[in-house]
Design a protein around this motif. Structure first.
Motif, mmCIF file in Angstrom:
data_model
loop_
_atom_site.group_PDB
_atom_site.id
_atom_site.type_symbol
_atom_site.label_atom_id
_atom_site.label_comp_id
_atom_site.label_asym_id
_atom_site.label_seq_id
_atom_site.Cartn_x
_atom_site.Cartn_y
_atom_site.Cartn_z
ATOM 1 N N PRO A 1 -0.292 -7.223 8.954
ATOM 2 C CA PRO A 1 -1.294 -7.851 9.834
ATOM 3 C C PRO A 1 -1.692 -6.961 10.995
ATOM 4 O O PRO A 1 -2.867 -6.940 11.393
ATOM 5 N N LEU A 2 -0.722 -6.251 11.550
ATOM 6 C CA LEU A 2 -1.038 -5.369 12.682
ATOM 7 C C LEU A 2 -1.987 -4.255 12.249
ATOM 8 O O LEU A 2 -2.939 -3.913 12.972
ATOM 9 N N MET A 3 -1.747 -3.668 11.037
ATOM 10 C CA MET A 3 -2.634 -2.603 10.548
ATOM 11 C C MET A 3 -4.015 -3.159 10.248
ATOM 12 O O MET A 3 -5.037 -2.505 10.524
ATOM 13 N N THR A 4 -4.070 -4.372 9.680
ATOM 14 C CA THR A 4 -5.367 -4.982 9.376
ATOM 15 C C THR A 4 -6.152 -5.246 10.653
ATOM 16 O O THR A 4 -7.378 -5.026 10.707
ATOM 17 N N MET A 5 -5.463 -5.691 11.680
ATOM 18 C CA MET A 5 -6.128 -5.988 12.945
ATOM 19 C C MET A 5 -6.770 -4.727 13.529
ATOM 20 O O MET A 5 -7.852 -4.792 14.117
ATOM 21 N N HIS A 6 -6.116 -3.587 13.350
ATOM 22 C CA HIS A 6 -6.634 -2.330 13.928
ATOM 23 C C HIS A 6 -7.407 -1.495 12.907
ATOM 24 O O HIS A 6 -7.688 -0.310 13.172
ATOM 25 N N LYS A 7 -7.739 -2.095 11.734
ATOM 26 C CA LYS A 7 -8.539 -1.417 10.706
ATOM 27 C C LYS A 7 -7.877 -0.111 10.246
ATOM 28 O O LYS A 7 -8.496 0.959 10.193
ATOM 29 N N ILE A 8 -6.602 -0.195 9.914
ATOM 30 C CA ILE A 8 -5.828 0.969 9.471
ATOM 31 C C ILE A 8 -5.412 0.739 8.028
ATOM 32 O O ILE A 8 -4.895 -0.331 7.678
ATOM 33 N N THR A 9 -5.637 1.731 7.172
ATOM 34 C CA THR A 9 -5.193 1.683 5.772
ATOM 35 C C THR A 9 -4.032 2.656 5.596
ATOM 36 O O THR A 9 -3.935 3.668 6.299
ATOM 37 N N CYS A 10 -3.176 2.337 4.639
ATOM 38 C CA CYS A 10 -1.968 3.153 4.425
ATOM 39 C C CYS A 10 -2.079 3.910 3.102
ATOM 40 O O CYS A 10 -2.436 3.338 2.068
ATOM 41 N N ASN A 11 -1.772 5.176 3.142
ATOM 42 C CA ASN A 11 -1.718 6.033 1.947
ATOM 43 C C ASN A 11 -0.254 6.403 1.716
ATOM 44 O O ASN A 11 0.280 7.306 2.344
ATOM 45 N N LEU A 12 0.394 5.682 0.804
ATOM 46 C CA LEU A 12 1.830 5.809 0.581
ATOM 47 C C LEU A 12 2.089 6.624 -0.682
ATOM 48 O O LEU A 12 1.613 6.277 -1.763
ATOM 49 N N LYS A 13 2.844 7.720 -0.546
ATOM 50 C CA LYS A 13 3.223 8.562 -1.686
ATOM 51 C C LYS A 13 4.705 8.901 -1.554
ATOM 52 O O LYS A 13 5.080 9.765 -0.749
ATOM 53 N N LEU A 14 5.543 8.199 -2.327
ATOM 54 C CA LEU A 14 6.985 8.424 -2.285
ATOM 55 C C LEU A 14 7.454 8.969 -3.626
ATOM 56 O O LEU A 14 6.973 8.543 -4.681
ATOM 57 N N ILE A 15 8.362 9.913 -3.596
ATOM 58 C CA ILE A 15 8.874 10.503 -4.833
ATOM 59 C C ILE A 15 9.858 9.546 -5.489
ATOM 60 O O ILE A 15 10.443 8.668 -4.843
ATOM 61 N N ASP A 16 10.052 9.724 -6.781
ATOM 62 C CA ASP A 16 10.918 8.828 -7.550
ATOM 63 C C ASP A 16 12.326 9.379 -7.750
ATOM 64 O O ASP A 16 13.196 8.657 -8.255
#
Length: 705
Positions: free
Chosen positions: A575-590
């Motif tokens: 919700p905090l990211m949505t409120m500030h119009k922030i998108t997340c680009n998540l790339k984690l290794i397996d």
């Protein structure tokens, strides 16, 4: 006699006479042949005229068979002018004839005997032969007269030509030849002048004389210049420190200078001239061993016809003494063939020793774990050692010619620092201090540098030498130690602070809640009471975080998937990211699904770092980048934002407790400090890189094991 015929005028006249005679003979033969044709036509016409008068009578007499008349007519023809023989032929047989037959020396004319004009086939023929001997005698006399007349003309013309050529050309050519034979370029000579009247226009001889005089003067000047150059060359050979030896194609010495005598330990040139080269010295290569099976360098030069040299050889002179020398040999050519060689020998023992010391020093400079940089007076880099290449990541070719301060900060502060360094160096003083920069790949570096000026004999600064030691690790270690001491003091303070501050805060919260429950309040009082309670809650949370700061964990470290922890943190902060119009680009290794770490502490670290990134982009929005990479036995999680970055003067303070760039009412300054302390308690650490105006990247180093 032979000298007479060798003269140009005589040769010219002889050739003139020869070709004139040929032309005369040819033209005379042509004229006589033309006269012969005319005489022959004349004789033939005369025969036709005479015979035509007697032909009717002969025809009638032959038809009548009157022998006497036929013979009489034939005799009359023979006595006519120019006719030597006449005969009547019937059926290809001579029936009647008069005169003497001429075998090939007369002109034969045959006339048919016809009974009448209408008869086509003759019954006989009249043959008349004219005598040509008078004609030939006449032609011969005419030929001799014409030839004699033309011959006399030719000889007169040839004689006149000989005299004129002798007067106009030959005598002047003889004067030129004598002048050339008398030439002596070593002495001044008078210009050549022909014995002839001067004229305004110069002919070919005048031009030749002028050219010879010019050539003579230039040749004399060239001779004098050559003599001067020869004298200078001899002076050079005798004054140079190099030993110079000249040999012929049989390696017999023909020349040597004074330096050669001194090197060989000889006193007189007679001890060298005429001696074989190997009687004076023997040259060997770098191995310092004489190999008699190997062709010597001088012989190779003469056989190959090209210059050769050996800078690391030795020569052995009589007595067994060996000298370290550099030897150069050049072939000498004569008429396109090698006629000898010129040898230059230089004793380079001291030079080799200096080169060896230089190589050792250069090797030492290349191996030392410090950076050495040499620049000229304009700060252009002239030399860097391997240590500088290793530490900065730049190759030597990339650095040559660039400014010695190209890695320094180009801001106003950095320029002031560079100006201060240059001012001190120009004053002849050494500068030492800390320099901060980045490697080619963006890695921050800190150096302790000592920069010294180099002056020439005119007291001008020509170079600067910088010796730098990379102290990033030492500075980081020092900062870690200082920070550990700080946090140790804060840790001791936290327990006392939490107790002394927490208990009264708990009482205030209870009183506020009790008043709100027992007393009827207006809406305005309720809102004020609720605000006071929320502030107490915020203070309680701050006390709790401060209490957890750098507290060692004694609980069991639960294995937890990074993806699960990160997903949970992001879901909580969604919700905090949505409120500030922030998108997340998540790339984690397996590769690493679980780590040995406390779930609560790791979540606290990730949450505080992500919240800090969201707050950095709260006004502009953007993309939150979260990556992970495995580095040996450490998992590195990178959390980057696109905010305004951290100012350089604040970067050393961001992990300090209670430090915040936000207004006092918006933050307590414990988020990053708590995250940093928590990672330290987990055996890891947090690093960051930030550029003002472009954002910040935090790297969380989590040990695996």
């Amino acid at each position: 006699m032979r000298k007479v015929f060798d003269r140009i005028a005589i040769k010219l006249v002889l050739w003139l006479v020869f070709f004139s005679l040929i032309l005369t003979v040819i033209s005379t033969f042509g004229q006589v042949y033309f006269d012969y044709r005319q005489d022959r036509k004349r004789i033939t016409a005369s025969l036709d005229t005479i015979t035509s008068q007697q032909l009717p009578g002969v025809t009638r007499s032959v038809l009548a068979g009157d022998t006497a008349t036929v013979n009489s007519l034939l005799d009359k023809l023979v006595r006519s002018s120019g006719i030597a023989y006449a005969a009547v032929v019937v059926d290809e047989k001579i029936v009647w004839q008069q005169g003497i037959p001429l075998a090939g020396n007369g002109i034969l004319s045959t006339y048919p005997l016809l009974a009448d004009a209408d008869e086509k086939l003759p019954y006989g023929a009249l043959e008349v032969v004219a005598d040509t001997k008078p004609m030939w005698r006449d032609l011969t006399l005419r030929f001799l007269k014409i030839l004699g007349g033309n011959g006399i003309k030719i000889f007169l013309i040839a004689g006149f030509t000989l005299l004129m050529f002798q007067y106009l050309v030959t005598r002047h050519l003889e004067a030129l030849a004598q002048q050339i034979h008398r030439l002596d370029f070593s002495k001044p000579s008078t210009p050549l002048k022909l014995e002839r009247k001067s004229r305004a226009e110069h002919d070919e001889l005048d031009q030749v004389v002028s050219g010879l005089n010019t050539m003579q003067e230039r040749a004399r000047q060239a001779y004098e210049s050559l003599a001067r150059n020869e004298q200078r060359l001899l002076l050079f050979f005798d004054s140079t420190e190099e030993a110079i030896v000249g040999v012929d194609c049989d390696t017999i010495c023909s020349f040597a200078n004074d330096a050669c005598l001194r090197m060989l330990g000889l006193d007189a040139y007679e001890d060298v001239i005429g001696k074989g080269l190997h009687e004076l010295f023997v040259h060997s290569g770098m191995s310092n061993k004489i190999d008699f099976t190997e062709e010597c360098l001088v012989c190779q030069v003469m056989n190959q016809g090209r210059a050769l040299q050996c800078d690391d050889g030795f020569i052995t002179i009589p007595g067994g003494q060996k000298l370290a020398t550099a030897l150069r040999a050049y072939p000498v050519f004569k008429n396109g063939n090698v006629s000898g060689a010129l040898i230059f020998i230089n004793d380079n023992s001291e030079k080799r020793e200096l080169l060896r010391e230089r190589e050792l020093l250069s090797e030492a400079i290349e191996q030392v774990p410090v950076m050495i940089l040499i620049a000229d007076s304009d700060n252009a880099i002239q030399y860097v050692n391997a240590g500088l290449e290793r530490l900065t990541g730049y190759s030597r070719n990339e650095l040559m010619g660039r400014s010695a301060f190209f890695l320094e900060d180009t801001s106003a502060t950095g320029k002031e620092k560079i100006a201060a360094v240059e001012t001190r160096l120009q004053a002849g003083k050494q500068w030492e201090g800390m320099l901060e920069t980045q490697s080619k790949f963006g890695k921050p570096l800190k150096f302790f540098s000592v920069i010294s000026p180099v002056f020439d004999d005119q007291n001008r600064m020509v170079n600067t030498i910088s010796v730098s030691r990379e102290v990033s690790y030492e500075v980081a270690l020092h900062n870690e130690l200082v920070n550990a001491k700080k946090m140790e003091a804060v840790g001791r303070l936290s327990s006392s602070f939490a107790h002394e501050f927490g208990n009264p805060l708990f009482g205030v919260r209870s009183v506020l809640r009790d008043i709100a429950d027992r007393v009827a309040l207006t809406e305005e009082d309720k809102s004020l009471m609720e605000l006071a309670y929320r502030e107490c809650e915020r203070m309680r949370k701050m006390v709790r975080e401060f209490q957890l700061l750098y507290r060692e964990s004694t609980a069991f470290d639960e294995l937890q998937s990074i993806a699960r922890i990160m997903t949970a943190v992001l879901e909580d902060l969604g919700p905090l990211m949505t409120m500030h119009k922030i998108t997340c680009n998540l790339k984690l290794i397996d590769e690493t699904s679980k780590i040995a770490a406390n779930k609560a502490k790791l979540s606290l670290v990730l949450r505080n770092i992500v919240v800090n990134a969201i707050e950095a982009m709260s006004s502009t929005g953007g993309i939150l980048r979260i990556d992970s990479v495995l580095q040996e036995d450490t998992l590195v999680i990178s959390i980057g934002d696109g905010g305004g970055g951290i100012k350089k003067e604040h970067q050393e303070l961001i992990f300090e407790p209670f430090f915040s760039t936000k207004p006092v009412v918006e933050g307590a300054g414990l988020g990053l400090s708590v995250a940093y302390g928590t990672m330290k308690s987990l055996g890891g650490t947090i690093t960051f890189a930030s550029e003002e105006g472009k954002g910040t990247l935090f790297n969380i180093h989590i040990p695996l094991g």
